[in-house]
Design an enzyme around this catalytic site. Sequence first.
Site, PDB file in Angstrom:
ATOM      1  N   GLY A  54       0.708  -1.142  -0.074  1.00 57.04           N
ATOM      2  CA  GLY A  54      -0.094  -0.007  -0.036  1.00 57.04           C
ATOM      3  C   GLY A  54       0.883   1.277   0.005  1.00 57.04           C
ATOM      4  N   GLY A  72      13.687   6.148 -12.901  1.00 57.10           N
ATOM      5  CA  GLY A  72      14.368   5.117 -12.573  1.00 57.10           C
ATOM      6  C   GLY A  72      15.813   5.282 -12.534  1.00 57.10           C
ATOM      7  N   THR A 124       8.813  -2.967  -7.661  1.00 65.36           N
ATOM      8  CA  THR A 124       7.839  -2.750  -7.058  1.00 65.36           C
ATOM      9  C   THR A 124       8.061  -1.952  -5.874  1.00 65.36           C
ATOM     10  OG1 THR A 124       7.222  -4.879  -7.630  1.00 65.36           O
ATOM     11  CG2 THR A 124       5.593  -3.583  -6.238  1.00 65.36           C
ATOM     12  N   ASP A 140       7.567   4.555  -3.789  1.00 68.31           N
ATOM     13  CA  ASP A 140       7.294   4.745  -2.327  1.00 68.31           C
ATOM     14  C   ASP A 140       8.399   4.957  -1.425  1.00 68.31           C
ATOM     15  OD1 ASP A 140       4.549   4.525  -3.312  1.00 68.31           O
ATOM     16  OD2 ASP A 140       4.599   2.526  -2.904  1.00 68.31           O
ATOM     17  N   SER A 197      11.912  -4.202   1.788  1.00 62.85           N
ATOM     18  CA  SER A 197      13.182  -4.187   0.938  1.00 62.85           C
ATOM     19  C   SER A 197      13.771  -2.609   1.174  1.00 62.85           C
ATOM     20  CB  SER A 197      12.948  -4.087  -0.736  1.00 62.85           C
ATOM     21  OG  SER A 197      12.102  -2.874  -1.174  1.00 62.85           O
TER      22      SER A 197
END
Length: 333
Positions: A45, A242, A268, A272, A311
């Site tokens: 989320g 990126g 992923t 965030d 991560s």
Amino acid sequence: MRTGARLVTVLAVGAYTLDLYMFGDHLPATGESVDACDYATAHGGKAANVAVASARLGAPTRFVGCLGDDADGPAALAALRADGVEVGDCATADGVPTGRSFVYVDRHGRQIVMTWPGAANLLPVSRAAATAAGLPDGSVLVLQGEIPVATSSAAAAAAPPGARVVLNPSPPGPFLGDTGEELLGRADVLVLNEGELSALTTGATGARTGRAGPGRGSTAGLSPVELLRLGTRGRTVIVTCGERGAEITDDHGTTLVGAPRVDAVDTTGAGDAFTGALAAALRGGASLAQGVRLACRVAAVSVTRRFCAPSYPSASELGIAPLRGPSERGRPG
């Protein structure tokens, strides 16, 4: 945080979802069935991810969202607390499960994601606004587009002038209407990727930003970033690029901050991680350039590992002091 509500903090308002991962050789094309080589679940989320990224760097951090009344809700809150995130203002939705994200990752770390919000969409507007209203000067309020824009907009409107609003307009769709336009206009800093920038500066959004300026004709020749800046309060836009890093555009021009070169395993949640690290740095008194530089480092580490929140690196892992920054401005006497 009831006993420390005046603590200068990073407040992430938005969604928690349980992430369900499939790892395979390549991503499925339309109509194709692909065998997965591994499967896992992890906490996710966007707002919850931001909170974890911030807290792991040592910043006092709060998450406000809505969880389901299933077993995943208490598990989510426990995991966030374990990472040092304050969750005392979270809500629970009766009879509604906790949200889910389905994440498919290929051998190059590229991913596609589908999200079902579940309880995340049911955070009471009044709770989001009241929590933001209690922020002291120097705090950072972080918002995204995963919960209803009206809820996030209420939080931004309630935040005091001394709190900085960092907005990640992702996914971009909710920001193409009037309420989304209002929220964009309350942002001090926008953080978005190149695809989101394109979505927000074409079609209906192009007309919107034209109206926001001194006149529709005045937007001729402006870049997508400059068009977007016309509708923001802080006029600062950060575009993540990126592996190339991130571009900061403000009244001083555009600056590219490079990112460390890494071998990506799973991208992923990298955005965030970037946003959470930036918020923690700004809350700690860093300049925008310093914050973006740290955010690029944190995002680069995150893509070398699987999953979102799990991560994200800690301050000690990065070899830096915890970002506690200024202690307690506006502390009650």
